[in-house]
Design a protein around this motif. Structure first.
Motif, PDB file in Angstrom:
ATOM      1  N   PRO A   8     -36.305  11.281  19.152  1.00  0.00           N
ATOM      2  CA  PRO A   8     -35.198  10.352  19.387  1.00  0.00           C
ATOM      3  C   PRO A   8     -33.949  10.749  18.606  1.00  0.00           C
ATOM      4  N   THR A   9     -33.211  11.712  19.126  1.00  0.00           N
ATOM      5  CA  THR A   9     -32.036  12.219  18.422  1.00  0.00           C
ATOM      6  C   THR A   9     -30.762  11.476  18.788  1.00  0.00           C
ATOM      7  N   GLY A  10     -30.866  10.487  19.588  1.00  0.00           N
ATOM      8  CA  GLY A  10     -29.703   9.721  20.015  1.00  0.00           C
ATOM      9  C   GLY A  10     -29.817   9.416  21.490  1.00  0.00           C
ATOM     10  N   GLY A  11     -28.802   8.800  22.042  1.00  0.00           N
ATOM     11  CA  GLY A  11     -28.785   8.524  23.464  1.00  0.00           C
ATOM     12  C   GLY A  11     -29.696   7.388  23.863  1.00  0.00           C
ATOM     13  N   LEU A  18     -35.388   1.890  19.611  1.00  0.00           N
ATOM     14  CA  LEU A  18     -34.942   0.865  18.673  1.00  0.00           C
ATOM     15  C   LEU A  18     -35.219  -0.530  19.226  1.00  0.00           C
ATOM     16  N   ALA A  19     -34.951  -0.754  20.503  1.00  0.00           N
ATOM     17  CA  ALA A  19     -35.222  -2.059  21.116  1.00  0.00           C
ATOM     18  C   ALA A  19     -36.717  -2.371  21.086  1.00  0.00           C
ATOM     19  N   LEU A  20     -37.546  -1.372  21.385  1.00  0.00           N
ATOM     20  CA  LEU A  20     -39.000  -1.538  21.325  1.00  0.00           C
ATOM     21  C   LEU A  20     -39.435  -1.895  19.910  1.00  0.00           C
ATOM     22  N   GLN A  21     -38.919  -1.158  18.938  1.00  0.00           N
ATOM     23  CA  GLN A  21     -39.276  -1.387  17.544  1.00  0.00           C
ATOM     24  C   GLN A  21     -38.912  -2.801  17.111  1.00  0.00           C
ATOM     25  N   PRO A  38     -38.751  -3.743   6.854  1.00  0.00           N
ATOM     26  CA  PRO A  38     -37.577  -2.865   6.941  1.00  0.00           C
ATOM     27  C   PRO A  38     -37.243  -2.341   8.342  1.00  0.00           C
ATOM     28  N   PRO A  39     -38.203  -1.838   9.136  1.00  0.00           N
ATOM     29  CA  PRO A  39     -37.813  -1.331  10.462  1.00  0.00           C
ATOM     30  C   PRO A  39     -37.267  -2.401  11.411  1.00  0.00           C
ATOM     31  N   LEU A  40     -37.539  -3.671  11.127  1.00  0.00           N
ATOM     32  CA  LEU A  40     -36.993  -4.754  11.963  1.00  0.00           C
ATOM     33  C   LEU A  40     -35.469  -4.795  11.867  1.00  0.00           C
ATOM     34  N   HIS A  41     -34.934  -4.346  10.757  1.00  0.00           N
ATOM     35  CA  HIS A  41     -33.490  -4.414  10.505  1.00  0.00           C
ATOM     36  C   HIS A  41     -32.816  -3.044  10.526  1.00  0.00           C
ATOM     37  N   GLU A  42     -33.543  -2.027  10.935  1.00  0.00           N
ATOM     38  CA  GLU A  42     -33.027  -0.666  10.950  1.00  0.00           C
ATOM     39  C   GLU A  42     -31.955  -0.497  12.030  1.00  0.00           C
ATOM     40  N   LEU A  44     -29.599   1.996  14.605  1.00  0.00           N
ATOM     41  CA  LEU A  44     -29.864   3.163  15.442  1.00  0.00           C
ATOM     42  C   LEU A  44     -29.676   4.446  14.630  1.00  0.00           C
ATOM     43  N   GLU A  45     -28.636   4.485  13.816  1.00  0.00           N
ATOM     44  CA  GLU A  45     -28.372   5.661  12.996  1.00  0.00           C
ATOM     45  C   GLU A  45     -29.503   5.910  12.002  1.00  0.00           C
ATOM     46  N   GLU A  46     -30.040   4.841  11.394  1.00  0.00           N
ATOM     47  CA  GLU A  46     -31.143   4.986  10.445  1.00  0.00           C
ATOM     48  C   GLU A  46     -32.413   5.460  11.146  1.00  0.00           C
ATOM     49  N   LEU A  47     -32.682   4.931  12.329  1.00  0.00           N
ATOM     50  CA  LEU A  47     -33.861   5.346  13.079  1.00  0.00           C
ATOM     51  C   LEU A  47     -33.780   6.830  13.409  1.00  0.00           C
ATOM     52  N   VAL A  48     -32.637   7.278  13.910  1.00  0.00           N
ATOM     53  CA  VAL A  48     -32.464   8.680  14.292  1.00  0.00           C
ATOM     54  C   VAL A  48     -32.546   9.598  13.068  1.00  0.00           C
ATOM     55  N   ALA A  49     -32.052   9.135  11.926  1.00  0.00           N
ATOM     56  CA  ALA A  49     -32.011   9.970  10.721  1.00  0.00           C
ATOM     57  C   ALA A  49     -33.347  10.027   9.981  1.00  0.00           C
ATOM     58  N   ALA A  50     -34.256   9.112  10.274  1.00  0.00           N
ATOM     59  CA  ALA A  50     -35.532   9.077   9.553  1.00  0.00           C
ATOM     60  C   ALA A  50     -36.307  10.376   9.803  1.00  0.00           C
TER      61      ALA A  50
END
Length: 150
Positions: A8-11, A18-21, A38-42, A44-50
């Motif tokens: 999940p690099t973006g898009g 993110l919506a699923l999470q 924590p992932p409930l409040h992540e 999109l940028e944080e998800l992609v960067a993890a």
């Protein structure tokens, strides 16, 4: 159901993930009566960067579940397992965990979940994970840890 590794690099894929999470962790927050997951409040940028690797469960071309992990030469750490609430009780979480265990190549697999998340705890226990402890990660928020050793 198709299980495949994703990046999940973006898009749109990252946004769908993110919506699923958020949907999945909203259910857990209700189960454990605490929304400080924590992932409930992540973002999109944080998800992609993890620094995580991801497996996705696709059902009829839609993202029904996902599992993210980190690994080293000795251990595989399940960072998150999310299943869309509309897909609960269909074996998606089980299939994702079993796929990751098969990829672990005999390494120890560890995971943590909310102490009061009975469905997740039952899943891991039925898959042979052993309870390794409970930790209060922040005041009032407890997690239960499990390990599966080959």
């Amino acid at each position: 159901m198709l299980i495949t590794e994703i990046s999940p690099t973006g898009g749109s894929l990252a946004a769908e993930l993110l919506a699923l999470q958020r949907a999945a962790y909203a259910v857990e927050a209700e189960l454990i009566q605490d929304d400080r997951i924590p992932p409930l409040h992540e973002s999109l940028e944080e998800l992609v960067a993890a620094p995580l690797r991801w497996l996705a469960a696709m059902d009829d071309g839609r993202l029904a579940g996902a599992l993210a992990w980190e690994e080293d030469s000795d251990e595989v750490d399940i960072d998150r397992l999310v299943v869309h609430p509309s897909a609960h009780r269909r074996g998606i979480g089980r299939a994702l965990v079993k796929e990751l265990v098969s990829r672990a190549g005999g390494r120890r697999v560890v995971v943590s979940t909310g102490r009061d998340n009975a469905p997740a705890r039952t899943l891991y226990e039925r898959l042979g994970f052993t309870l390794t402890g409970e930790t209060e990660v922040i005041p009032g928020l407890w997690i239960t840890s499990y390990a599966l050793t080959a």
